[in-house]
Design an enzyme around this catalytic site. Structure first.
Site, PDB file in Angstrom:
ATOM      1  N   ASP A 151      41.615  16.292  42.655  1.00 39.50           N
ATOM      2  CA  ASP A 151      39.877  15.217  42.920  1.00 39.50           C
ATOM      3  C   ASP A 151      40.139  14.573  42.168  1.00 39.50           C
ATOM      4  OD1 ASP A 151      38.133  14.494  44.677  1.00 39.50           O
ATOM      5  OD2 ASP A 151      37.345  16.038  44.184  1.00 39.50           O
ATOM      6  N   HIS A 152      39.486  13.364  42.066  1.00 40.61           N
ATOM      7  CA  HIS A 152      38.152  13.186  40.733  1.00 40.61           C
ATOM      8  C   HIS A 152      38.908  13.343  39.144  1.00 40.61           C
ATOM      9  CE1 HIS A 152      34.700  12.093  42.221  1.00 40.61           C
ATOM     10  NE2 HIS A 152      34.598  13.120  42.975  1.00 40.61           N
ATOM     11  N   THR A 176      29.959  20.499  48.662  1.00 34.52           N
ATOM     12  CA  THR A 176      28.741  21.287  48.515  1.00 34.52           C
ATOM     13  C   THR A 176      27.837  22.046  49.566  1.00 34.52           C
ATOM     14  OG1 THR A 176      28.859  19.755  46.727  1.00 34.52           O
ATOM     15  CG2 THR A 176      26.282  20.923  47.405  1.00 34.52           C
TER      16      THR A 176
END
Ligand code: 13P
Length: 283
Positions: free
Chosen positions: A81-82, A234
């Site tokens: 991811d990212h 989150t």
């Protein structure tokens, strides 16, 4: 069974559902995510963000992700991811990750295209899938409590998205349409019309970043309009933290191993719930 993002997205397309892409920087969240997906008999994406290297490095958590995915009873994609650099993505592919995201969303358009194409060429050598990003997402997945409103200027332009997909040949597109990474400090105002327009023009599965903390209705409407991969971190990580605090405050356990198991069980329940919400577009 370990599969690519493309394969998981095909399942989502066929079933008209969304697939949870859970960030699993800790062993507890990793086991919780896989166990939740197995209990719901639903494919899942487990992902490691380059920004989470400070929690566990990819060399440490990556092999655990790949091994557990291989042994799972449901299809699992192991995704980076990212990704911020091609070197990092290559390291992940060598470890066995089946999908990568190159995040060039903050670069000028042409540079984003060039770097994303490079990521696609690299992934092809490994038979892996690629997610690209166009449009700006604000906030982060590292627990900072500041949050601004994501302005429409940052949202993905549907026509430019069409061009980007044609020029890069990616398998999934992360788009900006109202969600933000991290804790929501303002109620998000999702642009469903934009989601539909981008999905129709690009004919690709769309990825929702900042996917934790929304209502069931917001998830279902997003999926209905073209979102297929929902990145979730989150609020799930907060469930783990809250469970840990409760466990300590109530003197339910004295050993760290018992506390960590308590947090794992709480996260598993949370993941089961969201996987269930993403399964269908009807309330
Ligand atoms: P949240 O941390 O806001 O759930 O977002 C996760 C994400 O988008 C990871 O790329």
């Amino acid at each position: 069974m370990l599969v690519t993002l493309k394969e998981v997205m095909e399942v989502a397309e066929k079933r008209n559902c969304g697939i949870a892409a859970i960030n699993t920087p800790t062993f507890e969240s990793l086991v919780a995510a896989i166990s939740a997906a197995e209990k719901n008999t639903t494919p899942i994406i487990i992902q490691h963000a380059q920004s989470h290297e400070y929690i566990n490095q990819i060399e440490t958590i990556g092999p655990a992700m790949i091994t557990l995915a291989k042994h799972a009873s449901i299809p699992i994609c192991a995704h980076i991811d990212h990704g911020e650099s091609i070197n990092y993505l290559e390291k992940g592919l060598q470890l066995g990750f089946t999908s990568i995201m190159y995040d060039g969303s903050r670069l000028p358009y042409e540079e984003n295209v060039q770097k994303t194409r490079k990521a696609v060429r690299l992934a092809n050598e490994f038979g892996a899938s690629v997610e690209g990003e166009l449009g700006i997402m604000i906030g982060n997945e590292i627990g900072e409590h500041t949050q601004e409103v994501n302005e429409e200027d940052n949202y993905t332009d549907p026509q430019l998205a069409y061009k980007f997909v044609k020029e890069t040949n990616i398998d999934a597109l992360a788009a900006s349409f109202g969600t933000v990474h991290g804790f929501y400090r303002h109620k998000p105002n999702l642009d469903y019309k934009r989601i539909k327009e981008i999905a129709t023009l690009t004919n690709l599965p769309l990825v929702m970043h900042g996917g934790s903390g929304l209502s069931s209705k917001e998830y279902k409407l997003s999926i209905k309009n073209g979102v297929k991969k929902i990145n979730y971190y989150t609020y799930g990580a907060k469930v783990g933290a809250d469970a840990t605090k409760n466990c300590i405050n109530n003197n339910d356990a004295v050993l760290f191993s018992e506390i960590s198991r308590y947090a794992q069980d709480a996260m598993e329940k949370d993941f089961q719930q969201i996987i269930d919400v993403f399964k269908s577009i009807t309330e």
